[in-house]
Write a protein that holds these residues in place. Structure first.
Motif, short mmCIF file in Angstrom:
data_model
loop_
_atom_site.label_atom_id
_atom_site.label_comp_id
_atom_site.label_asym_id
_atom_site.label_seq_id
_atom_site.Cartn_x
_atom_site.Cartn_y
_atom_site.Cartn_z
N LYS A 129 0.66 -1.23 -0.20
CA LYS A 129 0.03 0.09 -0.02
C LYS A 129 0.87 1.29 0.14
CE LYS A 129 -3.78 2.55 2.43
NZ LYS A 129 -5.15 2.29 2.43
N TYR A 130 2.02 1.17 0.56
CA TYR A 130 2.61 2.53 0.74
C TYR A 130 4.25 2.05 0.25
CZ TYR A 130 -0.69 3.91 4.09
OH TYR A 130 -1.92 3.95 4.90
N GLU A 131 4.84 2.97 -0.43
CA GLU A 131 6.07 2.74 -1.15
C GLU A 131 6.88 4.02 -0.38
OE1 GLU A 131 6.79 1.98 -5.22
OE2 GLU A 131 4.66 0.84 -5.32
N THR A 132 7.81 3.64 0.20
CA THR A 132 9.00 4.79 0.74
C THR A 132 10.25 4.71 -0.01
OG1 THR A 132 7.80 3.92 2.93
CG2 THR A 132 9.69 5.62 3.07
N ARG A 133 10.54 6.03 -0.24
CA ARG A 133 11.95 6.11 -0.87
C ARG A 133 12.69 7.42 -0.16
NH1 ARG A 133 11.96 5.20 -6.85
NH2 ARG A 133 13.63 6.51 -6.81
N HIS A 134 13.84 7.42 -0.15
CA HIS A 134 14.76 8.23 0.59
C HIS A 134 15.25 9.24 -0.49
CE1 HIS A 134 18.82 9.50 2.72
NE2 HIS A 134 17.82 10.06 3.37
N VAL A 135 14.70 10.57 -0.20
CA VAL A 135 15.34 11.53 -1.24
C VAL A 135 16.58 12.06 -0.81
CG1 VAL A 135 14.63 13.82 -2.02
CG2 VAL A 135 12.79 12.20 -1.57
N GLY A 136 16.83 12.15 0.42
CA GLY A 136 18.42 12.40 0.68
C GLY A 136 18.14 13.52 1.64
N THR A 137 19.41 14.11 2.41
CA THR A 137 19.57 15.15 3.12
C THR A 137 19.75 16.46 2.21
OG1 THR A 137 20.68 13.92 4.84
CG2 THR A 137 20.82 16.31 4.93
N ILE A 138 19.06 17.42 2.15
CA ILE A 138 18.70 18.69 1.54
C ILE A 138 19.33 19.81 2.33
CG2 ILE A 138 17.62 20.10 -0.22
CD1 ILE A 138 15.48 17.88 -0.38
N ARG A 139 20.51 20.41 1.70
CA ARG A 139 20.99 21.44 2.58
C ARG A 139 19.83 22.62 2.37
NH1 ARG A 139 26.43 22.36 0.49
NH2 ARG A 139 25.66 21.32 -1.47
N THR A 140 20.11 23.78 3.25
CA THR A 140 19.40 25.03 2.86
C THR A 140 19.71 25.51 1.20
OG1 THR A 140 19.88 25.59 5.24
CG2 THR A 140 19.02 27.44 3.90
N ASN A 141 18.47 25.96 0.80
CA ASN A 141 18.24 26.55 -0.43
C ASN A 141 18.94 25.78 -1.57
OD1 ASN A 141 17.18 28.96 0.19
ND2 ASN A 141 19.25 29.81 0.81
N PHE A 142 18.77 24.25 -1.47
CA PHE A 142 19.08 23.24 -2.42
C PHE A 142 17.84 22.41 -2.65
CE2 PHE A 142 23.38 24.78 -1.24
CZ PHE A 142 24.29 24.48 -2.17
N PHE A 143 18.03 21.48 -3.54
CA PHE A 143 16.90 20.76 -3.94
C PHE A 143 17.48 19.36 -4.40
CE2 PHE A 143 18.56 22.55 -7.91
CZ PHE A 143 18.36 21.54 -9.04
N ARG A 144 16.45 18.48 -4.57
CA ARG A 144 16.68 17.06 -4.83
C ARG A 144 15.62 16.73 -5.91
NH1 ARG A 144 20.19 13.87 -1.52
NH2 ARG A 144 21.96 15.10 -1.48
N ILE A 145 15.66 15.89 -6.85
CA ILE A 145 14.60 15.56 -7.70
C ILE A 145 14.58 13.78 -7.51
CG2 ILE A 145 14.01 15.30 -10.03
CD1 ILE A 145 15.50 17.91 -10.65
N ASP A 146 13.20 13.64 -7.67
CA ASP A 146 13.06 11.97 -7.48
C ASP A 146 11.72 11.79 -8.42
OD1 ASP A 146 13.13 9.64 -6.71
OD2 ASP A 146 12.99 9.74 -4.81
N HIS A 147 11.94 10.51 -9.04
CA HIS A 147 11.03 10.20 -9.88
C HIS A 147 10.14 9.09 -9.38
CE1 HIS A 147 13.63 12.07 -12.96
NE2 HIS A 147 14.37 11.62 -12.27
N LEU A 148 8.50 9.53 -9.50
CA LEU A 148 7.69 8.56 -8.96
C LEU A 148 6.88 7.84 -10.13
CD1 LEU A 148 6.53 10.47 -5.85
CD2 LEU A 148 8.20 8.61 -5.80
N ASP A 149 6.71 6.61 -9.92
CA ASP A 149 5.82 5.94 -10.92
C ASP A 149 4.43 6.00 -10.20
OD1 ASP A 149 4.55 4.43 -12.97
OD2 ASP A 149 5.15 2.74 -12.15
#
Length: 167
Positions: free
Chosen positions: A59-79
């Motif tokens: 029912k739930y799929e968990t993904r770790h995006v990562g540690t994001i510093r201040t004024n930074f970003f991360r991109i992840d792709h979800l199906d």
């Protein structure tokens, strides 16, 4: 001969494992989620995708995006084939959840950009569910890391013994 077969099989297995784990995040027709941290401290972010299809394995799929510093970003792709909702959980430290938000996806062709500006918990009930899911993911990742480390050590020992015999 047995040692050569073990080394060949081990190298082939780990090559396959690392290639499949590296390429699974890039899926065709996936929703791109960009998480931007505008908070003064770095946070560790997790995505929880809620599967609504009854035929889905979990029912739930968990993904770790990562540690994001201040004024930074991360991109992840979800199906999002069997889902129309995901959650974002932010942790400061190991167990201190300081951010939780719930996001619905009305248009699966439009990418999501989420900016985190303040510490918020939109739902206490859902954040407790996500906290247990994140703890389970961390435990599974720790078990996997231990097994991979031990297997790579065994493979390294077999390779060094193989070359030692040839000399």
């Amino acid at each position: 001969m047995i040692r050569i077969a073990i080394v060949t099989f081990g190298v082939a297995l780990f090559t396959y494992y690392f290639v499949t784990k590296s390429l699974t995040q890039f899926r065709a027709d996936s929703l791109t989620v960009q998480v931007i941290n505008n908070l003064p401290l770095p946070l560790d972010f997790y995505l929880v995708k809620v599967n609504t299809d009854k035929q889905a394995d979990v029912k739930y799929e968990t993904r770790h995006v990562g540690t994001i510093r201040t004024n930074f970003f991360r991109i992840d792709h979800l199906d999002m084939k069997f889902s129309d909702e995901f959650w974002i959980a932010g942790f400061m430290g190991k167990k201190n959840m300081v951010y939780f938000s719930q996001h619905s996806v009305p248009n699966k062709n439009e990418d999501q950009i989420i900016e985190i500006h303040n510490y918020i918990n939109q739902s206490v009930k859902l954040s407790e569910i996500s906290k247990t899911l994140v703890a389970d993911l961390k435990f599974e990742n720790m078990k996997t890391a231990i097994w991979i480390t031990l297997d790579l050590l065994l493979l390294f020992l077999n390779v060094t013994l193989l070359f030692k015999k040839f000399k």
